[in-house]
Design a protein around this motif. Structure first.
Motif, PDB file in Angstrom:
ATOM      1  N   ALA A 277       8.431  -3.701  -0.703  1.00  0.00           N
ATOM      2  CA  ALA A 277       7.409  -3.852  -1.744  1.00  0.00           C
ATOM      3  C   ALA A 277       6.016  -3.996  -1.136  1.00  0.00           C
ATOM      4  O   ALA A 277       5.061  -3.372  -1.600  1.00  0.00           O
ATOM      5  CB  ALA A 277       7.734  -5.057  -2.626  1.00  0.00           C
ATOM      6  N   THR A 278       5.894  -4.800  -0.088  1.00  0.00           N
ATOM      7  CA  THR A 278       4.599  -4.982   0.571  1.00  0.00           C
ATOM      8  C   THR A 278       4.157  -3.694   1.248  1.00  0.00           C
ATOM      9  O   THR A 278       2.990  -3.303   1.154  1.00  0.00           O
ATOM     10  CB  THR A 278       4.663  -6.130   1.595  1.00  0.00           C
ATOM     11  OG1 THR A 278       5.047  -7.330   0.919  1.00  0.00           O
ATOM     12  CG2 THR A 278       3.337  -6.324   2.300  1.00  0.00           C
ATOM     13  N   LEU A 279       5.069  -3.016   1.923  1.00  0.00           N
ATOM     14  CA  LEU A 279       4.735  -1.768   2.590  1.00  0.00           C
ATOM     15  C   LEU A 279       4.239  -0.730   1.587  1.00  0.00           C
ATOM     16  O   LEU A 279       3.259  -0.030   1.845  1.00  0.00           O
ATOM     17  CB  LEU A 279       5.933  -1.237   3.368  1.00  0.00           C
ATOM     18  CG  LEU A 279       5.696   0.054   4.155  1.00  0.00           C
ATOM     19  CD1 LEU A 279       4.554  -0.114   5.162  1.00  0.00           C
ATOM     20  CD2 LEU A 279       6.977   0.486   4.856  1.00  0.00           C
ATOM     21  N   LYS A 280       4.874  -0.650   0.431  1.00  0.00           N
ATOM     22  CA  LYS A 280       4.421   0.286  -0.604  1.00  0.00           C
ATOM     23  C   LYS A 280       3.004  -0.038  -1.049  1.00  0.00           C
ATOM     24  O   LYS A 280       2.181   0.858  -1.233  1.00  0.00           O
ATOM     25  CB  LYS A 280       5.371   0.262  -1.808  1.00  0.00           C
ATOM     26  CG  LYS A 280       6.666   0.993  -1.574  1.00  0.00           C
ATOM     27  CD  LYS A 280       7.544   0.932  -2.810  1.00  0.00           C
ATOM     28  CE  LYS A 280       8.839   1.668  -2.581  1.00  0.00           C
ATOM     29  NZ  LYS A 280       9.734   1.628  -3.744  1.00  0.00           N
TER      30      LYS A 280
ATOM     31  N   LEU B 228       0.568   1.024   1.806  1.00  0.00           N
ATOM     32  CA  LEU B 228       0.418   2.474   1.915  1.00  0.00           C
ATOM     33  C   LEU B 228      -0.269   3.102   0.716  1.00  0.00           C
ATOM     34  O   LEU B 228      -0.951   4.115   0.840  1.00  0.00           O
ATOM     35  CB  LEU B 228       1.778   3.128   2.154  1.00  0.00           C
ATOM     36  CG  LEU B 228       2.439   2.765   3.494  1.00  0.00           C
ATOM     37  CD1 LEU B 228       3.815   3.405   3.609  1.00  0.00           C
ATOM     38  CD2 LEU B 228       1.553   3.161   4.668  1.00  0.00           C
ATOM     39  N   SER B 229      -0.112   2.503  -0.460  1.00  0.00           N
ATOM     40  CA  SER B 229      -0.779   3.037  -1.646  1.00  0.00           C
ATOM     41  C   SER B 229      -2.187   2.437  -1.826  1.00  0.00           C
ATOM     42  O   SER B 229      -2.846   2.682  -2.825  1.00  0.00           O
ATOM     43  CB  SER B 229       0.063   2.762  -2.892  1.00  0.00           C
ATOM     44  OG  SER B 229       0.122   1.374  -3.161  1.00  0.00           O
ATOM     45  N   ARG B 230      -2.588   1.607  -0.843  1.00  0.00           N
ATOM     46  CA  ARG B 230      -3.920   0.966  -0.833  1.00  0.00           C
ATOM     47  C   ARG B 230      -4.135  -0.008  -1.992  1.00  0.00           C
ATOM     48  O   ARG B 230      -5.243  -0.229  -2.423  1.00  0.00           O
ATOM     49  CB  ARG B 230      -5.032   1.999  -0.776  1.00  0.00           C
ATOM     50  CG  ARG B 230      -4.955   2.851   0.486  1.00  0.00           C
ATOM     51  CD  ARG B 230      -6.152   3.743   0.654  1.00  0.00           C
ATOM     52  NE  ARG B 230      -6.018   4.554   1.848  1.00  0.00           N
ATOM     53  CZ  ARG B 230      -6.361   4.179   3.081  1.00  0.00           C
ATOM     54  NH1 ARG B 230      -6.848   2.990   3.275  1.00  0.00           N
ATOM     55  NH2 ARG B 230      -6.214   4.987   4.109  1.00  0.00           N
ATOM     56  N   GLU B 231      -3.055  -0.602  -2.481  1.00  0.00           N
ATOM     57  CA  GLU B 231      -3.172  -1.674  -3.481  1.00  0.00           C
ATOM     58  C   GLU B 231      -3.654  -2.958  -2.821  1.00  0.00           C
ATOM     59  O   GLU B 231      -4.162  -3.832  -3.503  1.00  0.00           O
ATOM     60  CB  GLU B 231      -1.829  -1.903  -4.179  1.00  0.00           C
ATOM     61  CG  GLU B 231      -1.392  -0.751  -5.056  1.00  0.00           C
ATOM     62  CD  GLU B 231      -0.027  -1.000  -5.668  1.00  0.00           C
ATOM     63  OE1 GLU B 231       0.197  -2.104  -6.203  1.00  0.00           O
ATOM     64  OE2 GLU B 231       0.830  -0.087  -5.576  1.00  0.00           O
TER      65      GLU B 231
END
Length: 82
Positions: free
Chosen positions: A72-75, A78-81
């Protein structure tokens, strides 16, 4: 509460970095070295980037540690959230 006073007494200097700077460092490590590091492992790179102007021309080293980032953190990184 237990470690900060000891660190403050024992270190010559230290800086702080924001979560967004850590996420940027994680992305930089992944895109340039193809190394996946967790947030704690990217803090050194984030700090070096923050100090880049004062370290220009000097040889420095950091240690990448840990690839224990959860999905979840990696996503979010990578999505710049973050």
């Amino acid at each position: 509460d237990l470690t900060f006073p000891a660190m403050a007494d024992g270190l010559f200097d230290f800086i702080t970095v924001a979560d967004s700077e850590i996420a940027d460092a994680m992305r930089l490590a992944l895109s340039t070295t193809h190394t996946l590091v967790e947030g704690a492992g990217a803090v050194g790179l984030a700090g070096l980037r923050k100090l880049a102007a004062s370290l220009a021309g000097r040889r420095v080293a950091i240690v990448f540690s840990g690839a224990n980032v959860d999905e979840a953190t990696l996503k979010k990184v990578l999505s710049r959230e973050i």
